[in-house]
Write a protein that holds these residues in place. Structure first.
Motif, PDB file in Angstrom:
ATOM      1  N   ALA A  16     -15.077  30.413 -20.711  1.00  0.00           N
ATOM      2  CA  ALA A  16     -16.184  31.337 -20.491  1.00  0.00           C
ATOM      3  C   ALA A  16     -15.716  32.719 -20.101  1.00  0.00           C
ATOM      4  CB  ALA A  16     -17.110  30.776 -19.416  1.00  0.00           C
ATOM      5  N   ALA A  17     -14.564  32.794 -19.417  1.00  0.00           N
ATOM      6  CA  ALA A  17     -14.098  34.088 -18.927  1.00  0.00           C
ATOM      7  C   ALA A  17     -13.315  34.855 -19.988  1.00  0.00           C
ATOM      8  CB  ALA A  17     -13.222  33.901 -17.681  1.00  0.00           C
ATOM      9  N   GLU A  18     -13.020  34.238 -21.130  1.00  0.00           N
ATOM     10  CA  GLU A  18     -12.224  34.886 -22.166  1.00  0.00           C
ATOM     11  C   GLU A  18     -13.124  35.423 -23.272  1.00  0.00           C
ATOM     12  OE1 GLU A  18      -8.527  32.891 -23.251  1.00  0.00           O
ATOM     13  OE2 GLU A  18      -9.173  31.253 -21.966  1.00  0.00           O
ATOM     14  N   SER A  19     -12.609  36.352 -24.037  1.00  0.00           N
ATOM     15  CA  SER A  19     -13.383  36.907 -25.142  1.00  0.00           C
ATOM     16  C   SER A  19     -13.412  35.905 -26.286  1.00  0.00           C
ATOM     17  CB  SER A  19     -12.753  38.231 -25.614  1.00  0.00           C
ATOM     18  OG  SER A  19     -11.422  38.043 -26.013  1.00  0.00           O
ATOM     19  N   GLU A  20     -14.595  35.637 -26.815  1.00  0.00           N
ATOM     20  CA  GLU A  20     -14.764  34.645 -27.875  1.00  0.00           C
ATOM     21  C   GLU A  20     -14.289  35.207 -29.220  1.00  0.00           C
ATOM     22  OE1 GLU A  20     -15.945  31.594 -27.834  1.00  0.00           O
ATOM     23  OE2 GLU A  20     -16.586  31.452 -25.744  1.00  0.00           O
ATOM     24  N   PRO A  21     -13.670  34.371 -30.047  1.00  0.00           N
ATOM     25  CA  PRO A  21     -13.416  34.801 -31.426  1.00  0.00           C
ATOM     26  C   PRO A  21     -14.745  35.122 -32.114  1.00  0.00           C
ATOM     27  CG  PRO A  21     -12.161  32.817 -30.926  1.00  0.00           C
ATOM     28  CD  PRO A  21     -13.102  33.033 -29.781  1.00  0.00           C
TER      29      PRO A  21
END
Length: 237
Positions: A16-21
């Motif tokens: 959730a804390a990372e940027s989604e592809p």
């Protein structure tokens, strides 16, 4: 897929804390002519601990060594028969390329491994991309995000278009498949980008992209990008 990133760690499910592809755009005419063609992109914010073009950390070097042991002659010769590499071979033929002459990324990497006796380190980004490519069969490229204007997509080149930003960039002619942003073509599809768009020692923001073709599941492509993302963030933190 192995379910592990290039460091050999299980891929985590809580992202959730990372940027989604995200999916890049694709020219509508190309979508009709080449169903299944697509671009999937991922933004990577790097810390200041290590240059993305510098030497790989020990964890990545160890993974390269282990990969070399797994990819010996018989595996390299038979890779074209595996489902994902076979899908890229089919696509190459669709766009007029003979994959026995112009090899797909995974077949080219496998051949280099045989000729060089192993996967030789070529810097952090190149090593991470190689690990992901040989694990999944999905090719990934990295751009310096600060050289781009707007989202990436796939289209045919224009008659008077040049590759890259420079006035002396090579002329593409019309009809070549390119990866482009709002300002123009930044790479020929399946080729390395021109020098001005490649990551540099000082680069801290990357734009990764993977080319998807018919027969390659979206989840497969996204996991490849996650593997690259996790490895680069870890190495540069």
């Amino acid at each position: 897929m192995s379910g592990k990133d290039p460091f050999g760690r299980p891929l985590v499910s809580d992202r959730a804390a990372e940027s989604e592809p995200v999916r890049g755009w694709c020219d509508l005419e190309l979508q009709r002519e080449l169903p299944g063609l697509g671009l999937v992109c991922a933004a990577v914010e790097l810390g200041g601990g290590r240059s993305p073009t510098g030497a790989s950390p020990q964890a990545v070097m160890a993974s390269l060594s282990e990969l070399s042991n797994r990819w010996r002659g018989q595996r390299a010769v038979g890779v074209r028969q595996e489902p994902v590499p076979a899908a890229y071979r089919v696509f190459f033929r669709q766009i007029g390329l003979d994959p026995d002459v112009t090899r797909t990324p995974v077949e080219r990497a496998a051949l280099v491994r045989v000729l060089e006796g192993g996967f030789v380190s070529r810097g952090l980004i190149a090593d991470v991309i190689t690990l992901a490519l040989m694990d999944t069969g999905v090719p990934v490229w990295a751009l310096d995000a600060d050289t781009l204007a707007g989202p990436l997509g796939i289209r045919a080149s224009r008659t008077d278009e040049r590759l890259g930003r420079g006035a002396d960039g090579p002329r593409l002619g019309g009809g070549r498949l390119v990866v482009a942003d709002e300002d123009g073509a930044v790479a020929i599809l399946f080729d390395e980008p021109p020098r001005e768009h490649r990551p540099k020692r000082s680069t801290r923001r990357l734009s990764l992209y993977a080319v998807q073709v018919a027969g390659v599941p979206s989840l497969h492509v996204e996991e490849t990008l996650w593997a690259c993302h996790a490895a680069l963030v870890e190495a540069c933190s």
